[in-house]
Design a protein around this motif. Structure first.
Motif, mmCIF file in Angstrom:
data_model
loop_
_atom_site.group_PDB
_atom_site.id
_atom_site.type_symbol
_atom_site.label_atom_id
_atom_site.label_comp_id
_atom_site.label_asym_id
_atom_site.label_seq_id
_atom_site.Cartn_x
_atom_site.Cartn_y
_atom_site.Cartn_z
ATOM 1 N N GLY A 1 0.814 -1.216 0.000
ATOM 2 C CA GLY A 1 0.000 0.000 0.000
ATOM 3 C C GLY A 1 0.843 1.260 0.000
ATOM 4 O O GLY A 1 0.524 2.236 -0.696
ATOM 5 N N THR B 1 -5.689 10.261 5.133
ATOM 6 C CA THR B 1 -6.977 9.604 5.283
ATOM 7 C C THR B 1 -6.845 8.426 6.249
ATOM 8 O O THR B 1 -5.735 7.979 6.566
ATOM 9 C CB THR B 1 -7.489 9.092 3.929
ATOM 10 N N ASP C 1 -7.662 5.298 5.698
ATOM 11 C CA ASP C 1 -7.048 4.172 4.983
ATOM 12 C C ASP C 1 -5.549 4.382 4.829
ATOM 13 O O ASP C 1 -4.765 3.425 4.930
ATOM 14 C CB ASP C 1 -7.694 4.002 3.601
ATOM 15 N N THR D 1 -2.602 2.086 6.276
ATOM 16 C CA THR D 1 -1.604 1.572 5.335
ATOM 17 C C THR D 1 -0.193 1.841 5.839
ATOM 18 O O THR D 1 0.695 0.984 5.732
ATOM 19 C CB THR D 1 -1.793 2.214 3.953
ATOM 20 N N LYS E 1 -17.999 -1.134 8.766
ATOM 21 C CA LYS E 1 -16.815 -0.267 8.774
ATOM 22 C C LYS E 1 -16.197 -0.201 10.160
ATOM 23 O O LYS E 1 -14.968 -0.232 10.308
ATOM 24 C CB LYS E 1 -17.187 1.138 8.287
#
Length: 336
Positions: free
Chosen positions: A19, A34, A36, A40, A181
């Protein structure tokens, strides 16, 4: 060349840097801001810590070679199987059970504590059953065969354990209202910390991390020391400390056991095995169950063997962890 390319991709995947490489290659560094992107960036932390721990063990002349070698073979074997078997249990459970959830707890900070308490309860249930139902123990025992503790132990699992664990944990969490989520966010945190608590004495001699001196944290945050106790075969330590991060349900159900300095931890399972033998560590408990079932004195015993605790015997001469631990405690009381 194809083999080298596959090996290169496997190494990058194990280190968790794919990632990061993708984001850096795109030039869009704002992605790291973010959720994510943050996850990562954090993903390589534990794999790199494992590499550092291994190097530190070599430097300290305590390489724990047998454990690393066997767990590496298990990791490669599981990766090989995963190429041919895809078990999307989590996704299937979410799709099936979410319509029956009484409410929806979204990915908000004030729902996180509720979600984590529910997740920890679900993890406790799965983990408890993994020690108390022999068929499930056959899936879980591979994780307990190493006779030293280090981060590679977190990768020692029978390939069917994850689907069984996910089926139980996901079903409980979804029916308790956790939004997918929120569930996936908790799973990431719990998976990362759940790997970290396997850190060994080569890296952290004191597995308490000094948390016992901090109010709340010392009581409710599970430490590597607590999890080392869980991996011990000492009678006092057997089948304790099932939690993963929030050490609450062990206290509720009376399965919490602190590490005692006067009782050094002996890692591994109680049955004598060659922990450096892949076939024995991976399939050994399954073979033992099949042998017991094939020699069962009755149909009833045949049917009970897979669902009763490890150590159960149809003649009543049980050597379950509960019996062994209670005998030890009774003996200590008699001496006192």
């Amino acid at each position: 060349m194809e083999i080298l390319e596959t090996l290169y991709k496997e190494i990058l995947g194990f280190l968790g840097v794919n990632g990061i490489i993708k984001i850096v290659s795109s030039g869009d560094y704002s992605a790291f801001s973010t959720l994510d992107g943050i996850l990562t960036a954090l993903r390589p932390m534990i794999p790199l810590l494992l590499v550092f721990e291994f190097g530190l063990g070599i430097a300290q002349k305590n390489p724990q070679t047998k454990v690393y070698r066997t767990n590496f073979i298990i990791y490669v074997f599981n990766r090989f199987i995963s190429r041919y078997i895809s078990l999307g249990v989590t996704g299937w459970m979410i799709a099936t059970l979410q319509p029956y959830a009484p409410f929806n707890a979204p990915l908000k900070w004030y729902w996180l504590l509720y979600g984590y308490v529910v997740w920890e309860f679900a993890h406790f249930i799965y983990h408890f059953l993994g020690h108390k139902v022999r068929l499930f123990w056959c899936l879980h025992a591979t994780h307990h065969t190493p006779e030293d503790m280090n981060l590679s132990v977190a990768h020692a699992h029978f390939f069917l354990e994850a689907p069984y664990a996910d089926a139980i944990r996901t079903s409980i969490c979804i029916l308790a209202g956790l939004d997918p989520k929120l569930l996936f966010f908790i799973m990431f945190i719990d998976g990362t910390y759940g790997t970290f608590i396997h850190v060994g004495e080569n890296l952290f001699k004191d597995g308490t991390l000094g948390l016992q001196k901090i109010p709340f944290f010392g009581k409710y945050i599970l430490t590597p020391s607590d999890h080392r106790v869980h991996h011990a075969r000492n009678p006092l330590y057997m089948d304790t400390n099932y939690c993963n991060f929030l050490n609450i349900w062990d206290r509720v159900f009376g399965t919490y056991q602190v590490e005692r300095k006067d009782i050094p931890i002996e890692y591994g399972i109680t049955r004598k095995i060659d922990s450096g033998n892949f076939m024995e560590t991976y399939f050994g408990e399954i073979w033992e169950l099949l042998k017991d079932m094939s020699s069962a004195p009755s149909i009833k015993a045949f049917l009970l063997y897979p669902i009763m605790p490890p150590g159960w015997s149809p003649d009543g001469n049980h050597r379950t962890s509960t019996v062994v631990r209670q005998e030890y405690l009774d003996g200590k009381e008699a001496v006192a």
